[in-house]
Write a protein that holds these residues in place. Structure first.
Motif, mmCIF file in Angstrom:
data_model
loop_
_atom_site.group_PDB
_atom_site.id
_atom_site.type_symbol
_atom_site.label_atom_id
_atom_site.label_comp_id
_atom_site.label_asym_id
_atom_site.label_seq_id
_atom_site.Cartn_x
_atom_site.Cartn_y
_atom_site.Cartn_z
ATOM 1 N N VAL A 164 51.837 36.085 36.277
ATOM 2 C CA VAL A 164 52.312 35.294 37.425
ATOM 3 C C VAL A 164 51.278 35.320 38.542
ATOM 4 O O VAL A 164 50.973 34.287 39.156
ATOM 5 C CB VAL A 164 53.677 35.835 37.919
ATOM 6 C CG1 VAL A 164 54.059 35.202 39.256
ATOM 7 C CG2 VAL A 164 54.758 35.572 36.878
ATOM 8 N N CYS A 165 50.713 36.511 38.801
ATOM 9 C CA CYS A 165 49.673 36.605 39.846
ATOM 10 C C CYS A 165 48.488 35.705 39.500
ATOM 11 O O CYS A 165 47.953 34.995 40.370
ATOM 12 C CB CYS A 165 49.183 38.046 39.990
ATOM 13 S SG CYS A 165 50.395 39.141 40.717
ATOM 14 N N GLU A 166 48.077 35.727 38.237
ATOM 15 C CA GLU A 166 46.944 34.887 37.812
ATOM 16 C C GLU A 166 47.239 33.420 38.113
ATOM 17 O O GLU A 166 46.417 32.696 38.681
ATOM 18 C CB GLU A 166 46.693 35.046 36.305
ATOM 19 C CG GLU A 166 46.164 36.411 35.903
ATOM 20 C CD GLU A 166 46.189 36.600 34.382
ATOM 21 O OE1 GLU A 166 46.593 35.671 33.660
ATOM 22 O OE2 GLU A 166 45.817 37.700 33.937
ATOM 23 N N ARG A 167 48.446 32.999 37.724
ATOM 24 C CA ARG A 167 48.804 31.590 37.872
ATOM 25 C C ARG A 167 48.911 31.184 39.346
ATOM 26 O O ARG A 167 48.407 30.134 39.769
ATOM 27 C CB ARG A 167 50.114 31.319 37.136
ATOM 28 C CG ARG A 167 50.580 29.888 37.183
ATOM 29 C CD ARG A 167 49.519 28.981 36.595
ATOM 30 N NE ARG A 167 49.657 27.624 37.063
ATOM 31 C CZ ARG A 167 49.992 26.590 36.292
ATOM 32 N NH1 ARG A 167 50.183 26.759 35.005
ATOM 33 N NH2 ARG A 167 50.102 25.396 36.801
ATOM 34 N N LEU A 168 49.543 32.047 40.142
ATOM 35 C CA LEU A 168 49.673 31.728 41.575
ATOM 36 C C LEU A 168 48.289 31.704 42.232
ATOM 37 O O LEU A 168 48.009 30.853 43.083
ATOM 38 C CB LEU A 168 50.598 32.728 42.268
ATOM 39 C CG LEU A 168 52.080 32.639 41.875
ATOM 40 C CD1 LEU A 168 52.887 33.734 42.571
ATOM 41 C CD2 LEU A 168 52.672 31.260 42.199
ATOM 42 N N ALA A 169 47.425 32.625 41.822
ATOM 43 C CA ALA A 169 46.064 32.638 42.376
ATOM 44 C C ALA A 169 45.339 31.341 42.027
ATOM 45 O O ALA A 169 44.643 30.750 42.864
ATOM 46 C CB ALA A 169 45.292 33.848 41.853
ATOM 47 N N GLN A 170 45.518 30.878 40.781
ATOM 48 C CA GLN A 170 44.903 29.586 40.392
ATOM 49 C C GLN A 170 45.360 28.461 41.304
ATOM 50 O O GLN A 170 44.622 27.507 41.561
ATOM 51 C CB GLN A 170 45.265 29.239 38.939
ATOM 52 C CG GLN A 170 44.498 30.026 37.900
ATOM 53 C CD GLN A 170 45.142 29.920 36.506
ATOM 54 O OE1 GLN A 170 46.065 29.140 36.299
ATOM 55 N NE2 GLN A 170 44.657 30.718 35.580
ATOM 56 N N ARG A 181 40.957 38.402 41.580
ATOM 57 C CA ARG A 181 39.929 37.803 42.441
ATOM 58 C C ARG A 181 38.746 37.250 41.630
ATOM 59 O O ARG A 181 37.988 36.429 42.134
ATOM 60 C CB ARG A 181 39.490 38.808 43.511
ATOM 61 C CG ARG A 181 40.559 38.885 44.629
ATOM 62 C CD ARG A 181 40.160 39.811 45.736
ATOM 63 N NE ARG A 181 38.833 39.553 46.263
ATOM 64 C CZ ARG A 181 38.545 38.598 47.144
ATOM 65 N NH1 ARG A 181 39.487 37.797 47.585
ATOM 66 N NH2 ARG A 181 37.310 38.458 47.581
ATOM 67 N N ARG A 182 38.626 37.703 40.369
ATOM 68 C CA ARG A 182 37.624 37.068 39.502
ATOM 69 C C ARG A 182 38.088 35.669 39.102
ATOM 70 O O ARG A 182 37.279 34.797 38.814
ATOM 71 C CB ARG A 182 37.361 37.929 38.254
ATOM 72 C CG ARG A 182 36.395 39.089 38.509
ATOM 73 C CD ARG A 182 35.894 39.693 37.198
ATOM 74 N NE ARG A 182 36.928 40.389 36.464
ATOM 75 C CZ ARG A 182 37.298 41.655 36.680
ATOM 76 N NH1 ARG A 182 36.682 42.375 37.600
ATOM 77 N NH2 ARG A 182 38.258 42.212 35.976
ATOM 78 N N ILE A 183 39.413 35.461 39.083
ATOM 79 C CA ILE A 183 39.954 34.137 38.737
ATOM 80 C C ILE A 183 39.768 33.181 39.907
ATOM 81 O O ILE A 183 39.319 32.048 39.749
ATOM 82 C CB ILE A 183 41.457 34.248 38.374
ATOM 83 C CG1 ILE A 183 41.597 35.050 37.078
ATOM 84 C CG2 ILE A 183 42.119 32.878 38.253
ATOM 85 C CD1 ILE A 183 43.021 35.413 36.738
ATOM 86 N N ARG A 184 40.151 33.650 41.086
ATOM 87 C CA ARG A 184 39.971 32.834 42.291
ATOM 88 C C ARG A 184 39.993 33.770 43.494
ATOM 89 O O ARG A 184 40.808 34.698 43.546
ATOM 90 C CB ARG A 184 41.091 31.790 42.407
ATOM 91 C CG ARG A 184 40.884 30.854 43.570
ATOM 92 C CD ARG A 184 41.660 29.566 43.397
ATOM 93 N NE ARG A 184 41.581 28.790 44.629
ATOM 94 C CZ ARG A 184 42.190 27.636 44.833
ATOM 95 N NH1 ARG A 184 42.910 27.095 43.876
ATOM 96 N NH2 ARG A 184 42.082 26.987 45.976
ATOM 97 N N GLU A 185 39.163 33.507 44.445
ATOM 98 C CA GLU A 185 39.007 34.441 45.574
ATOM 99 C C GLU A 185 40.074 34.238 46.639
ATOM 100 O O GLU A 185 39.767 33.974 47.805
ATOM 101 C CB GLU A 185 37.596 34.344 46.148
ATOM 102 C CG GLU A 185 36.576 34.943 45.209
ATOM 103 C CD GLU A 185 35.237 35.183 45.866
ATOM 104 O OE1 GLU A 185 35.048 34.788 47.026
ATOM 105 O OE2 GLU A 185 34.363 35.756 45.191
ATOM 106 N N VAL A 186 41.331 34.359 46.208
ATOM 107 C CA VAL A 186 42.419 34.370 47.186
ATOM 108 C C VAL A 186 42.499 35.777 47.781
ATOM 109 O O VAL A 186 41.897 36.726 47.270
ATOM 110 C CB VAL A 186 43.769 34.013 46.507
ATOM 111 C CG1 VAL A 186 43.765 32.573 46.031
ATOM 112 C CG2 VAL A 186 44.075 34.969 45.354
ATOM 113 N N ARG A 187 43.259 35.907 48.862
ATOM 114 C CA ARG A 187 43.455 37.236 49.439
ATOM 115 C C ARG A 187 44.483 37.994 48.589
ATOM 116 O O ARG A 187 45.559 37.470 48.286
ATOM 117 C CB ARG A 187 43.971 37.086 50.876
ATOM 118 C CG ARG A 187 44.340 38.409 51.487
ATOM 119 C CD ARG A 187 44.736 38.248 52.935
ATOM 120 N NE ARG A 187 45.290 39.501 53.415
ATOM 121 C CZ ARG A 187 45.622 39.732 54.663
ATOM 122 N NH1 ARG A 187 45.453 38.797 55.571
ATOM 123 N NH2 ARG A 187 46.126 40.892 55.022
#
Ligand SMILES: NC(=O)c1ccc[n+]([C@@H]2O[C@H](COP(=O)([O-])OP(=O)(O)OC[C@H]3O[C@@H](n4cnc5c(N)ncnc54)[C@H](OP(=O)(O)O)[C@@H]3O)[C@@H](O)[C@H]2O)c1
Length: 253
Positions: free
Chosen positions: A23-29, A52-58
Protein backbone atom coordinates in the motif's frame (compact mmCIF):
# COMPACT_ATOMS: atom_id res chain seq x y z
CA UNK A 1 -6.04 7.41 -14.15
CA UNK A 2 -5.28 10.34 -11.86
CA UNK A 3 -6.43 9.42 -8.36
CA UNK A 4 -6.29 13.05 -7.31
CA UNK A 5 -4.35 12.46 -4.10
CA UNK A 6 -0.83 13.67 -4.98
CA UNK A 7 0.50 15.83 -2.14
CA UNK A 8 -1.84 14.36 0.47
CA UNK A 9 -0.46 12.57 3.51
CA UNK A 10 -1.39 9.06 4.67
CA UNK A 11 -0.83 7.28 7.96
CA UNK A 12 -0.28 3.60 7.18
CA UNK A 13 -0.53 1.20 10.12
CA UNK A 14 1.52 -1.95 9.64
CA UNK A 15 3.16 -0.48 6.56
CA UNK A 16 6.64 -1.94 6.94
CA UNK A 17 6.13 -5.25 5.12
CA UNK A 18 3.85 -7.42 2.98
CA UNK A 19 0.39 -5.92 2.27
CA UNK A 20 0.97 -2.69 4.22
CA UNK A 21 4.24 -2.07 2.39
CA UNK A 22 2.51 -2.71 -0.95
CA UNK A 23 0.00 0.00 0.00
CA UNK A 24 2.84 2.39 0.85
CA UNK A 25 4.48 1.65 -2.51
CA UNK A 26 1.26 2.35 -4.37
CA UNK A 27 0.42 5.54 -2.47
CA UNK A 28 3.98 6.77 -2.98
CA UNK A 29 3.60 6.16 -6.74
CA UNK A 30 0.56 8.45 -6.54
CA UNK A 31 2.67 11.15 -4.86
CA UNK A 32 1.21 10.65 -1.36
CA UNK A 33 3.46 11.45 1.62
CA UNK A 34 3.52 8.81 4.32
CA UNK A 35 3.66 8.24 8.06
CA UNK A 36 4.42 4.54 8.49
CA UNK A 37 3.72 2.83 11.83
CA UNK A 38 4.90 -0.65 12.93
CA UNK A 39 6.87 -2.14 15.84
CA UNK A 40 10.28 -2.99 14.37
CA UNK A 41 12.29 0.23 13.95
CA UNK A 42 14.96 -1.34 11.71
CA UNK A 43 12.36 -2.74 9.33
CA UNK A 44 10.64 0.64 9.25
CA UNK A 45 13.91 2.27 8.15
CA UNK A 46 14.30 -0.37 5.42
CA UNK A 47 10.74 0.33 4.30
CA UNK A 48 11.41 4.08 4.24
CA UNK A 49 14.50 3.62 2.03
CA UNK A 50 12.61 1.19 -0.22
CA UNK A 51 9.63 3.54 -0.66
CA UNK A 52 11.84 6.53 -1.41
CA UNK A 53 13.62 4.55 -4.13
CA UNK A 54 10.19 4.27 -5.81
CA UNK A 55 9.40 7.96 -5.50
CA UNK A 56 10.89 10.69 -3.35
CA UNK A 57 7.81 11.46 -1.31
CA UNK A 58 8.20 12.40 2.34
CA UNK A 59 8.23 9.28 4.52
CA UNK A 60 8.09 9.61 8.32
CA UNK A 61 8.25 6.49 10.45
CA UNK A 62 6.94 5.93 13.97
CA UNK A 63 7.92 2.73 15.80
CA UNK A 64 5.19 1.49 18.09
CA UNK A 65 2.68 -1.21 18.95
CA UNK A 66 -0.97 -0.84 17.94
CA UNK A 67 -1.97 -2.40 21.27
CA UNK A 68 -0.23 0.33 23.29
CA UNK A 69 -2.29 3.45 23.96
CA UNK A 70 0.89 5.44 24.62
CA UNK A 71 2.34 4.38 21.24
CA UNK A 72 -0.84 5.24 19.34
CA UNK A 73 -1.01 8.59 21.17
CA UNK A 74 2.59 9.25 20.07
CA UNK A 75 1.68 8.35 16.47
CA UNK A 76 -1.20 10.82 16.55
CA UNK A 77 0.96 13.51 18.12
CA UNK A 78 3.88 13.09 15.69
CA UNK A 79 1.47 13.08 12.75
CA UNK A 80 -0.31 16.18 13.99
CA UNK A 81 2.90 18.09 14.74
CA UNK A 82 4.44 17.28 11.35
CA UNK A 83 1.63 18.43 9.09
CA UNK A 84 -1.36 16.20 9.83
CA UNK A 85 -2.91 13.64 7.50
CA UNK A 86 -5.89 13.23 5.21
CA UNK A 87 -5.77 9.44 4.75
CA UNK A 88 -5.60 6.61 7.29
CA UNK A 89 -4.87 3.05 6.16
CA UNK A 90 -5.56 0.72 9.06
CA UNK A 91 -3.80 -2.52 8.16
CA UNK A 92 -4.74 -4.69 11.11
CA UNK A 93 -2.08 -7.08 12.48
CA UNK A 94 -2.46 -10.81 12.02
CA UNK A 95 -4.00 -12.80 14.87
CA UNK A 96 -1.72 -15.05 16.92
CA UNK A 97 -0.52 -18.18 15.07
CA UNK A 98 -1.23 -21.12 14.80
CA UNK A 99 -4.95 -20.97 14.08
CA UNK A 100 -7.18 -23.52 15.77
CA UNK A 101 -10.86 -24.44 15.97
CA UNK A 102 -13.03 -22.46 18.36
CA UNK A 103 -13.27 -25.17 21.03
CA UNK A 104 -9.55 -25.91 20.69
CA UNK A 105 -8.73 -22.32 21.59
CA UNK A 106 -8.55 -23.10 25.28
CA UNK A 107 -5.77 -20.66 26.11
CA UNK A 108 -7.14 -17.46 27.68
CA UNK A 109 -3.90 -15.62 27.00
CA UNK A 110 -4.28 -16.20 23.23
CA UNK A 111 -7.85 -14.88 23.33
CA UNK A 112 -6.55 -11.79 25.13
CA UNK A 113 -3.71 -11.30 22.60
CA UNK A 114 -6.11 -11.69 19.67
CA UNK A 115 -8.56 -9.23 21.22
CA UNK A 116 -5.76 -6.73 21.78
CA UNK A 117 -4.07 -6.89 18.39
CA UNK A 118 -7.26 -7.21 16.32
CA UNK A 119 -9.99 -5.19 18.02
CA UNK A 120 -8.52 -3.12 20.85
CA UNK A 121 -5.59 -1.89 18.72
CA UNK A 122 -7.88 -1.05 15.80
CA UNK A 123 -10.20 0.91 18.11
CA UNK A 124 -7.24 2.83 19.54
CA UNK A 125 -6.12 3.86 16.05
CA UNK A 126 -9.63 4.73 14.86
CA UNK A 127 -10.36 6.78 17.98
CA UNK A 128 -7.04 8.62 18.14
CA UNK A 129 -5.85 9.03 14.54
CA UNK A 130 -9.14 9.50 12.68
CA UNK A 131 -9.91 12.85 14.41
CA UNK A 132 -6.83 14.26 12.65
CA UNK A 133 -8.65 13.79 9.34
CA UNK A 134 -11.61 15.97 10.33
CA UNK A 135 -11.64 19.61 9.28
CA UNK A 136 -10.98 20.29 5.62
CA UNK A 137 -14.09 18.39 4.47
CA UNK A 138 -12.10 15.63 2.78
CA UNK A 139 -10.68 12.49 4.35
CA UNK A 140 -10.32 8.75 3.79
CA UNK A 141 -10.14 5.78 6.11
CA UNK A 142 -9.41 2.42 4.49
CA UNK A 143 -8.99 -0.69 6.63
CA UNK A 144 -7.50 -4.02 5.59
CA UNK A 145 -9.29 -6.81 7.44
CA UNK A 146 -10.10 -10.32 6.16
CA UNK A 147 -12.60 -12.11 3.94
CA UNK A 148 -13.50 -14.12 7.04
CA UNK A 149 -15.75 -11.27 8.19
CA UNK A 150 -18.23 -12.26 5.47
CA UNK A 151 -17.65 -15.99 5.42
CA UNK A 152 -16.10 -17.38 8.60
CA UNK A 153 -13.33 -19.86 7.78
CA UNK A 154 -12.73 -23.06 9.70
CA UNK A 155 -10.09 -22.61 12.44
CA UNK A 156 -10.23 -18.79 12.19
CA UNK A 157 -12.49 -18.05 15.16
CA UNK A 158 -9.76 -16.16 16.99
CA UNK A 159 -9.55 -13.83 14.00
CA UNK A 160 -13.16 -13.65 12.79
CA UNK A 161 -14.74 -12.84 16.15
CA UNK A 162 -12.68 -9.71 16.71
CA UNK A 163 -12.55 -8.63 13.06
CA UNK A 164 -16.35 -8.61 13.05
CA UNK A 165 -16.06 -6.03 15.82
CA UNK A 166 -13.63 -3.98 13.72
CA UNK A 167 -16.13 -4.06 10.86
CA UNK A 168 -18.89 -2.83 13.17
CA UNK A 169 -16.63 0.01 14.35
CA UNK A 170 -15.91 1.01 10.75
CA UNK A 171 -19.61 1.12 9.89
CA UNK A 172 -20.34 3.29 12.93
CA UNK A 173 -17.44 5.56 12.02
CA UNK A 174 -18.63 5.89 8.42
CA UNK A 175 -21.98 7.21 9.65
CA UNK A 176 -20.35 9.56 12.14
CA UNK A 177 -17.79 11.02 9.73
CA UNK A 178 -19.92 11.34 6.59
CA UNK A 179 -20.91 14.90 7.48
CA UNK A 180 -17.21 15.81 7.54
CA UNK A 181 -16.55 14.46 4.05
CA UNK A 182 -14.53 11.57 5.48
CA UNK A 183 -15.29 8.18 3.93
CA UNK A 184 -14.65 4.91 5.76
CA UNK A 185 -14.31 1.64 3.86
CA UNK A 186 -12.56 -1.68 4.15
CA UNK A 187 -10.93 -4.29 1.98
CA UNK A 188 -11.28 -7.95 2.89
CA UNK A 189 -8.52 -10.09 1.38
CA UNK A 190 -8.03 -13.83 1.20
CA UNK A 191 -5.10 -15.72 -0.31
CA UNK A 192 -3.10 -12.70 -1.42
CA UNK A 193 0.43 -14.09 -1.63
CA UNK A 194 3.06 -12.09 0.23
CA UNK A 195 6.48 -13.02 1.67
CA UNK A 196 4.72 -13.57 5.03
CA UNK A 197 1.81 -15.65 3.65
CA UNK A 198 3.46 -19.01 4.34
CA UNK A 199 3.53 -22.05 6.65
CA UNK A 200 2.88 -22.62 9.50
CA UNK A 201 0.29 -19.84 9.31
CA UNK A 202 -0.91 -20.83 5.84
CA UNK A 203 -0.70 -23.94 3.64
CA UNK A 204 -0.23 -21.93 0.45
CA UNK A 205 -0.85 -24.68 -2.15
CA UNK A 206 -4.01 -25.87 -0.42
CA UNK A 207 -5.29 -22.31 -0.08
CA UNK A 208 -4.63 -21.47 -3.77
CA UNK A 209 -6.42 -24.67 -4.89
CA UNK A 210 -9.55 -23.38 -3.11
CA UNK A 211 -9.60 -20.09 -5.05
CA UNK A 212 -12.20 -20.08 -7.89
CA UNK A 213 -9.83 -17.97 -10.04
CA UNK A 214 -7.19 -20.70 -9.50
CA UNK A 215 -4.38 -18.43 -8.42
CA UNK A 216 -3.27 -16.42 -5.46
CA UNK A 217 -3.84 -12.69 -5.35
CA UNK A 218 -1.03 -10.20 -5.86
CA UNK A 219 -0.22 -7.49 -3.30
CA UNK A 220 -0.41 -4.91 -6.13
CA UNK A 221 -4.04 -5.94 -6.69
CA UNK A 222 -4.85 -5.20 -3.07
CA UNK A 223 -2.89 -1.95 -2.98
CA UNK A 224 -4.63 -0.73 -6.16
CA UNK A 225 -8.01 -1.20 -4.49
CA UNK A 226 -6.87 0.52 -1.29
CA UNK A 227 -5.46 3.43 -3.32
CA UNK A 228 -8.73 3.75 -5.24
CA UNK A 229 -10.79 3.82 -2.03
CA UNK A 230 -8.36 6.43 -0.68
CA UNK A 231 -8.65 8.49 -3.84
CA UNK A 232 -10.69 11.51 -4.78
CA UNK A 233 -12.56 9.36 -7.30
CA UNK A 234 -14.10 7.20 -4.56
CA UNK A 235 -15.72 10.08 -2.72
CA UNK A 236 -19.29 8.67 -2.91
CA UNK A 237 -18.37 5.25 -1.48
CA UNK A 238 -18.56 4.92 2.30
CA UNK A 239 -19.41 2.23 4.84
CA UNK A 240 -18.48 -0.43 2.27
CA UNK A 241 -16.49 -3.61 2.54
CA UNK A 242 -15.00 -5.03 -0.65
CA UNK A 243 -13.68 -8.58 -0.92
CA UNK A 244 -10.42 -9.22 -2.74
CA UNK A 245 -10.38 -13.01 -2.70
CA UNK A 246 -10.53 -14.44 -6.23
CA UNK A 247 -14.18 -15.38 -5.65
CA UNK A 248 -13.75 -17.41 -2.47
CA UNK A 249 -16.44 -15.73 -0.40
CA UNK A 250 -19.75 -17.51 -0.96
CA UNK A 251 -21.99 -14.64 0.12
CA UNK A 252 -24.56 -12.69 -1.90
CA UNK A 253 -23.54 -9.31 -0.49
N1 LIG B 1 -2.63 -12.04 2.68
C1 LIG B 1 -3.90 -12.40 2.73
O1 LIG B 1 -4.43 -13.03 1.83
C2 LIG B 1 -4.74 -12.06 3.93
C3 LIG B 1 -5.94 -12.75 4.11
C4 LIG B 1 -6.76 -12.43 5.18
C5 LIG B 1 -6.38 -11.43 6.04
N2 LIG B 1 -5.20 -10.79 5.84
C6 LIG B 1 -4.84 -9.76 6.81
O2 LIG B 1 -4.24 -8.64 6.23
C7 LIG B 1 -3.43 -8.00 7.23
C8 LIG B 1 -2.03 -7.77 6.68
O3 LIG B 1 -1.47 -9.01 6.34
P1 LIG B 1 0.10 -9.17 6.07
O4 LIG B 1 0.27 -10.55 5.57
O5 LIG B 1 0.59 -8.06 5.26
O6 LIG B 1 0.67 -9.09 7.57
P2 LIG B 1 2.19 -9.11 8.05
O7 LIG B 1 3.09 -9.63 6.99
O8 LIG B 1 2.18 -9.80 9.37
O9 LIG B 1 2.53 -7.57 8.26
C9 LIG B 1 1.89 -6.88 9.29
C10 LIG B 1 2.43 -5.47 9.39
O10 LIG B 1 1.89 -4.92 10.59
C11 LIG B 1 2.94 -4.65 11.52
N3 LIG B 1 2.44 -5.08 12.84
C12 LIG B 1 2.17 -6.33 13.24
N4 LIG B 1 1.75 -6.32 14.51
C13 LIG B 1 1.75 -5.01 14.90
C14 LIG B 1 1.42 -4.36 16.11
N5 LIG B 1 1.02 -5.03 17.19
N6 LIG B 1 1.53 -3.00 16.16
C15 LIG B 1 1.95 -2.30 15.08
N7 LIG B 1 2.27 -2.87 13.90
C16 LIG B 1 2.17 -4.22 13.83
C17 LIG B 1 4.13 -5.47 11.05
O11 LIG B 1 5.39 -4.89 11.42
P3 LIG B 1 6.05 -5.25 12.86
O12 LIG B 1 6.04 -6.74 12.99
O13 LIG B 1 7.42 -4.64 12.80
O14 LIG B 1 5.19 -4.58 13.87
C18 LIG B 1 3.92 -5.38 9.53
O15 LIG B 1 4.37 -4.13 9.05
C19 LIG B 1 -3.47 -8.95 8.44
O16 LIG B 1 -4.49 -8.56 9.33
C20 LIG B 1 -3.82 -10.26 7.82
O17 LIG B 1 -4.36 -11.20 8.73
C21 LIG B 1 -4.36 -11.07 4.82
Amino acid sequence: MDLGIAGKRAVVIGGSQALGLAVCERLAQEGVNLVVFARDAARLEEARAHIRRIREVRVDVVAGDITSEADVDRLAQVTSETGGAQILVLNTPRPPSPMRDFLDETDNERWRQAYENQLHGALLVLRKVTPLLIGPGWGRVVAITSASIKQPMPRHAVSTIFRAGVQAALKHLSMELAAHGVTVNSVAPATVITPTFRPPFHNVEERVRAVPLKRGGRPEELSALVAFLASDLAGFITGENIQLDGGQTRALY
